[in-house]
Design a protein around this motif. Structure first.
Motif, PDB file in Angstrom:
ATOM      1  N   ALA A  99      -1.247   4.345   4.155  1.00 50.20           N
ATOM      2  CA  ALA A  99      -1.280   3.027   4.794  1.00 50.20           C
ATOM      3  C   ALA A  99      -1.783   3.080   6.226  1.00 50.20           C
ATOM      4  O   ALA A  99      -1.845   2.062   6.908  1.00 50.20           O
ATOM      5  CB  ALA A  99       0.097   2.370   4.735  1.00 50.20           C
ATOM      6  N   GLY A 100      -2.102   4.288   6.707  1.00 54.90           N
ATOM      7  CA  GLY A 100      -2.625   4.439   8.064  1.00 54.90           C
ATOM      8  C   GLY A 100      -1.559   4.378   9.138  1.00 54.90           C
ATOM      9  O   GLY A 100      -1.866   4.062  10.295  1.00 54.90           O
ATOM     10  N   LEU A 101      -0.315   4.673   8.753  1.00 59.52           N
ATOM     11  CA  LEU A 101       0.796   4.619   9.701  1.00 59.52           C
ATOM     12  C   LEU A 101       1.395   6.006   9.903  1.00 59.52           C
ATOM     13  O   LEU A 101       1.094   6.935   9.158  1.00 59.52           O
ATOM     14  CB  LEU A 101       1.871   3.651   9.183  1.00 59.52           C
ATOM     15  CG  LEU A 101       1.389   2.207   9.028  1.00 59.52           C
ATOM     16  CD1 LEU A 101       2.352   1.405   8.188  1.00 59.52           C
ATOM     17  CD2 LEU A 101       1.177   1.570  10.401  1.00 59.52           C
ATOM     18  N   ALA A 102       2.230   6.136  10.899  1.00 59.85           N
ATOM     19  CA  ALA A 102       2.868   7.416  11.195  1.00 59.85           C
ATOM     20  C   ALA A 102       4.239   7.455  10.533  1.00 59.85           C
ATOM     21  O   ALA A 102       4.903   6.432  10.390  1.00 59.85           O
ATOM     22  CB  ALA A 102       3.014   7.603  12.709  1.00 59.85           C
ATOM     23  N   ASN A 159       0.829  -1.210   0.000  1.00 59.34           N
ATOM     24  CA  ASN A 159       0.000   0.000   0.000  1.00 59.34           C
ATOM     25  C   ASN A 159       0.865   1.263   0.000  1.00 59.34           C
ATOM     26  O   ASN A 159       0.545   2.245  -0.676  1.00 59.34           O
ATOM     27  CB  ASN A 159      -0.948   0.003   1.200  1.00 59.34           C
ATOM     28  CG  ASN A 159      -2.054  -1.020   1.074  1.00 59.34           C
ATOM     29  OD1 ASN A 159      -2.404  -1.444  -0.018  1.00 59.34           O
ATOM     30  ND2 ASN A 159      -2.607  -1.437   2.200  1.00 59.34           N
ATOM     31  N   ILE A 160       1.939   1.244   0.765  1.00 64.46           N
ATOM     32  CA  ILE A 160       2.857   2.385   0.799  1.00 64.46           C
ATOM     33  C   ILE A 160       3.429   2.636  -0.589  1.00 64.46           C
ATOM     34  O   ILE A 160       3.441   3.770  -1.079  1.00 64.46           O
ATOM     35  CB  ILE A 160       3.985   2.151   1.823  1.00 64.46           C
ATOM     36  CG1 ILE A 160       3.428   2.216   3.250  1.00 64.46           C
ATOM     37  CG2 ILE A 160       5.121   3.167   1.631  1.00 64.46           C
ATOM     38  CD1 ILE A 160       4.390   1.708   4.318  1.00 64.46           C
ATOM     39  N   VAL A 161       3.899   1.577  -1.237  1.00 62.79           N
ATOM     40  CA  VAL A 161       4.484   1.710  -2.570  1.00 62.79           C
ATOM     41  C   VAL A 161       3.470   2.289  -3.545  1.00 62.79           C
ATOM     42  O   VAL A 161       3.757   3.250  -4.268  1.00 62.79           O
ATOM     43  CB  VAL A 161       5.022   0.354  -3.078  1.00 62.79           C
ATOM     44  CG1 VAL A 161       5.378   0.424  -4.555  1.00 62.79           C
ATOM     45  CG2 VAL A 161       6.225  -0.092  -2.259  1.00 62.79           C
ATOM     46  N   ALA A 162       2.271   1.714  -3.574  1.00 69.91           N
ATOM     47  CA  ALA A 162       1.246   2.167  -4.528  1.00 69.91           C
ATOM     48  C   ALA A 162       0.889   3.629  -4.304  1.00 69.91           C
ATOM     49  O   ALA A 162       0.798   4.411  -5.255  1.00 69.91           O
ATOM     50  CB  ALA A 162       0.003   1.280  -4.419  1.00 69.91           C
ATOM     51  N   ALA A 163       0.689   4.013  -3.047  1.00 75.69           N
ATOM     52  CA  ALA A 163       0.300   5.393  -2.749  1.00 75.69           C
ATOM     53  C   ALA A 163       1.441   6.373  -3.024  1.00 75.69           C
ATOM     54  O   ALA A 163       1.210   7.490  -3.500  1.00 75.69           O
ATOM     55  CB  ALA A 163      -0.171   5.509  -1.303  1.00 75.69           C
ATOM     56  N   ALA A 205       7.082   9.715  -0.073  1.00 80.01           N
ATOM     57  CA  ALA A 205       7.183   8.737   1.015  1.00 80.01           C
ATOM     58  C   ALA A 205       6.166   9.036   2.110  1.00 80.01           C
ATOM     59  O   ALA A 205       5.483   8.130   2.600  1.00 80.01           O
ATOM     60  CB  ALA A 205       8.595   8.719   1.598  1.00 80.01           C
ATOM     61  N   LEU A 206       6.072  10.290   2.493  1.00 81.31           N
ATOM     62  CA  LEU A 206       5.109  10.681   3.533  1.00 81.31           C
ATOM     63  C   LEU A 206       3.687  10.339   3.112  1.00 81.31           C
ATOM     64  O   LEU A 206       2.899   9.820   3.912  1.00 81.31           O
ATOM     65  CB  LEU A 206       5.241  12.169   3.846  1.00 81.31           C
ATOM     66  CG  LEU A 206       6.561  12.600   4.498  1.00 81.31           C
ATOM     67  CD1 LEU A 206       6.660  14.119   4.555  1.00 81.31           C
ATOM     68  CD2 LEU A 206       6.712  12.001   5.878  1.00 81.31           C
TER      69      LEU A 206
END
Length: 141
Positions: free
Chosen positions: A135-138, A11-15, A128-129
């Motif tokens: 992904a719902g992470l900090a 999800n991080i990569v896609a976003a 990256a941010l």
């Protein structure tokens, strides 16, 4: 949660890549590492130079190994170049201490890091941010 999961990494990569396209950035490479510095996901967009994998990985690796994002590492290097040089030597020269390496946190616990390379470091960091937030992470740059 012990580490960034594969689903979160994807999800991080896609976003992050989506954010890069929205901003009109050059082709990006995104690397997601777990809290031990092991690769969970990597994607290199068409047109991104192959060396971007190592650069993005180095941004993420330095972040997770030192517990500080690339922006903080760069500031530390400007104030105490000897420390970053020594740390990079101790870590096998794998660090790239510039913006674009961002810690991934679940609450206060570091669960991984993201490194992005392809555009200007500040733009890499913005992507990256966005990926980490999606992904719902900090994030800690």
């Amino acid at each position: 949660m012990a580490d960034v999961t594969l689903e979160q990494a994807r999800n991080i990569v896609a976003a992050a890549l989506s954010k890069g396209r929205d901003l009109g950035l050059k082709p990006l490479t995104v690397v997601v590492l777990d809290s031990g510095g092991h690769m969970r996901a990597v994607e290199r967009e068409d047109g991104a130079a192959p060396g971007r994998i190592e650069i993005a990985g180095g941004k993420a690796y330095g972040a997770v190994m030192l517990g500080m994002g690339g922006r903080a590492q760069m500031e530390r290097a400007e104030a105490q170049a000897y420390f970053i040089a020594a740390a990079n030597g101790a870590l096998g020269g794998r660090m790239v201490p510039v913006p674009g390496g961002v810690l991934v946190k679940d609450g206060e616990r570091v669960i991984g890091a993201v490194g992005i390379s392809g555009d200007a470091s500040d733009q890499d960091e913005a992507a990256a941010l966005a990926g980490i937030e999606a992904a719902g992470l900090a994030a800690q740059p």
